[in-house]
Design a protein around this motif. Structure first.
Motif, PDB file in Angstrom:
ATOM      1  N   UNK A  17     -10.452 -70.147 -11.864  1.00 44.56           N
ATOM      2  CA  UNK A  17     -11.024 -68.964 -11.377  1.00 44.56           C
ATOM      3  C   UNK A  17     -10.081 -68.437 -10.643  1.00 44.56           C
ATOM      4  N   UNK A  18      -9.160 -68.909  -9.948  1.00 45.24           N
ATOM      5  CA  UNK A  18      -8.271 -68.332  -9.148  1.00 45.24           C
ATOM      6  C   UNK A  18      -7.179 -67.569  -9.990  1.00 45.24           C
ATOM      7  N   UNK A  19      -6.749 -68.086 -11.145  1.00 40.28           N
ATOM      8  CA  UNK A  19      -6.032 -67.460 -12.112  1.00 40.28           C
ATOM      9  C   UNK A  19      -6.527 -66.290 -12.624  1.00 40.28           C
ATOM     10  N   UNK A  20      -7.921 -66.272 -13.040  1.00 39.28           N
ATOM     11  CA  UNK A  20      -8.682 -65.208 -13.435  1.00 39.28           C
ATOM     12  C   UNK A  20      -8.757 -64.192 -12.164  1.00 39.28           C
ATOM     13  N   UNK A  21      -8.899 -64.220 -11.216  1.00 38.17           N
ATOM     14  CA  UNK A  21      -9.215 -63.381 -10.166  1.00 38.17           C
ATOM     15  C   UNK A  21      -7.720 -62.687 -10.035  1.00 38.17           C
ATOM     16  N   UNK A  22      -6.764 -63.622  -9.906  1.00 31.99           N
ATOM     17  CA  UNK A  22      -5.417 -62.827  -9.864  1.00 31.99           C
ATOM     18  C   UNK A  22      -5.364 -61.942 -11.018  1.00 31.99           C
ATOM     19  N   UNK A  23      -5.335 -62.115 -12.129  1.00 30.93           N
ATOM     20  CA  UNK A  23      -5.356 -61.405 -13.491  1.00 30.93           C
ATOM     21  C   UNK A  23      -6.259 -60.314 -13.302  1.00 30.93           C
ATOM     22  N   UNK A  24      -7.426 -60.102 -13.011  1.00 27.93           N
ATOM     23  CA  UNK A  24      -8.269 -59.068 -12.546  1.00 27.93           C
ATOM     24  C   UNK A  24      -7.736 -58.200 -11.688  1.00 27.93           C
ATOM     25  N   UNK A  25      -7.085 -58.612 -10.378  1.00 27.21           N
ATOM     26  CA  UNK A  25      -6.633 -57.720  -9.585  1.00 27.21           C
ATOM     27  C   UNK A  25      -5.523 -57.163  -9.887  1.00 27.21           C
ATOM     28  N   UNK A  26      -4.754 -57.614 -10.712  1.00 30.09           N
ATOM     29  CA  UNK A  26      -3.337 -57.080 -11.243  1.00 30.09           C
ATOM     30  C   UNK A  26      -3.765 -56.155 -12.477  1.00 30.09           C
ATOM     31  N   UNK A  27      -4.677 -56.539 -13.054  1.00 25.72           N
ATOM     32  CA  UNK A  27      -5.172 -55.460 -14.288  1.00 25.72           C
ATOM     33  C   UNK A  27      -5.751 -54.275 -13.571  1.00 25.72           C
ATOM     34  N   UNK A  28      -6.333 -54.422 -12.514  1.00 23.63           N
ATOM     35  CA  UNK A  28      -7.078 -53.181 -11.797  1.00 23.63           C
ATOM     36  C   UNK A  28      -6.002 -52.436 -11.320  1.00 23.63           C
ATOM     37  N   UNK A  29      -5.158 -53.044 -10.621  1.00 22.69           N
ATOM     38  CA  UNK A  29      -3.707 -52.328 -10.178  1.00 22.69           C
ATOM     39  C   UNK A  29      -3.076 -51.272 -11.302  1.00 22.69           C
ATOM     40  N   UNK A  30      -2.849 -52.124 -12.435  1.00 22.76           N
ATOM     41  CA  UNK A  30      -2.180 -51.492 -13.675  1.00 22.76           C
ATOM     42  C   UNK A  30      -3.029 -50.343 -14.080  1.00 22.76           C
ATOM     43  N   UNK A  31      -4.326 -50.266 -14.271  1.00 21.18           N
ATOM     44  CA  UNK A  31      -5.579 -49.377 -14.513  1.00 21.18           C
ATOM     45  C   UNK A  31      -5.279 -48.087 -13.630  1.00 21.18           C
ATOM     46  N   UNK A  32      -4.775 -48.522 -12.313  1.00 14.55           N
ATOM     47  CA  UNK A  32      -4.675 -47.308 -11.343  1.00 14.55           C
ATOM     48  C   UNK A  32      -3.233 -46.654 -11.467  1.00 14.55           C
ATOM     49  N   UNK A  33      -2.541 -47.345 -12.299  1.00 12.58           N
ATOM     50  CA  UNK A  33      -1.070 -46.657 -12.311  1.00 12.58           C
ATOM     51  C   UNK A  33       0.019 -47.419 -11.791  1.00 12.58           C
ATOM     52  N   UNK A  34      -0.356 -48.654 -11.237  1.00 10.37           N
ATOM     53  CA  UNK A  34       0.673 -49.435 -10.697  1.00 10.37           C
ATOM     54  C   UNK A  34       1.383 -50.174 -11.785  1.00 10.37           C
ATOM     55  N   UNK A  35       2.544 -49.864 -12.295  1.00  9.85           N
ATOM     56  CA  UNK A  35       3.269 -50.689 -13.470  1.00  9.85           C
ATOM     57  C   UNK A  35       4.204 -51.680 -13.100  1.00  9.85           C
ATOM     58  N   UNK A  36       4.158 -51.865 -11.677  1.00  5.39           N
ATOM     59  CA  UNK A  36       5.032 -52.667 -10.946  1.00  5.39           C
ATOM     60  C   UNK A  36       4.410 -54.205 -10.817  1.00  5.39           C
ATOM     61  N   UNK A  37       3.158 -54.125 -11.135  1.00  2.00           N
ATOM     62  CA  UNK A  37       2.328 -55.296 -11.173  1.00  2.00           C
ATOM     63  C   UNK A  37       3.103 -56.556 -11.791  1.00  2.00           C
ATOM     64  N   UNK A  38       3.407 -57.872 -11.473  1.00  2.65           N
ATOM     65  CA  UNK A  38       3.574 -58.932 -12.276  1.00  2.65           C
ATOM     66  C   UNK A  38       2.918 -59.983 -11.782  1.00  2.65           C
ATOM     67  N   UNK A  39       2.526 -60.960 -12.385  1.00  2.00           N
ATOM     68  CA  UNK A  39       2.183 -62.452 -12.275  1.00  2.00           C
ATOM     69  C   UNK A  39       3.134 -63.622 -12.214  1.00  2.00           C
ATOM     70  N   UNK A  40       3.193 -64.410 -11.251  1.00  2.52           N
ATOM     71  CA  UNK A  40       3.813 -65.291 -11.355  1.00  2.52           C
ATOM     72  C   UNK A  40       3.584 -66.341 -12.443  1.00  2.52           C
ATOM     73  N   UNK A  41       4.708 -66.681 -13.284  1.00  3.52           N
ATOM     74  CA  UNK A  41       4.946 -67.584 -14.283  1.00  3.52           C
ATOM     75  C   UNK A  41       4.950 -68.964 -14.021  1.00  3.52           C
ATOM     76  N   UNK A  42       3.888 -69.448 -13.297  1.00  2.00           N
ATOM     77  CA  UNK A  42       4.015 -70.741 -13.064  1.00  2.00           C
ATOM     78  C   UNK A  42       2.607 -71.378 -13.182  1.00  2.00           C
TER      79      UNK A  42
END
Length: 72
Positions: A17-42
């Motif tokens: 659920x934490x991973x999904x929450x991080x993914x959703x927040x990042x996707x929402x930011x990208x949808x608003x135009x923030x193409x600098x979003x990245x997720x930690x690969x761990x």
């Protein structure tokens, strides 16, 4: 034994659920135009695969947006 099993499952569900929450927040930011979003690969192999795929997709979008800017 049952209590231990429930605790283990609860912990795993909480991690996902934490991973999904991080993914959703990042996707929402990208949808608003923030193409600098990245997720930690761990984390687990599955979590790393999701993060790597997300990061590659956003990197591709960012490159294409940059190409469009330079060509206009």
């Amino acid at each position: 034994m049952l209590v231990l099993s429930v605790a283990l499952v609860w912990g795993l569900v909480g991690q996902w659920l934490d991973v999904l929450d991080d993914l959703v927040l990042a996707l929402e930011s990208v949808a608003k135009g923030d193409l600098g979003q990245r997720l930690p690969e761990n984390g687990s192999e599955e979590t790393r695969r999701v993060a790597t795929a997300f990061n590659a997709a956003v990197e591709g979008l960012s490159r294409r947006a940059g190409d469009l800017k330079h060509s206009s």
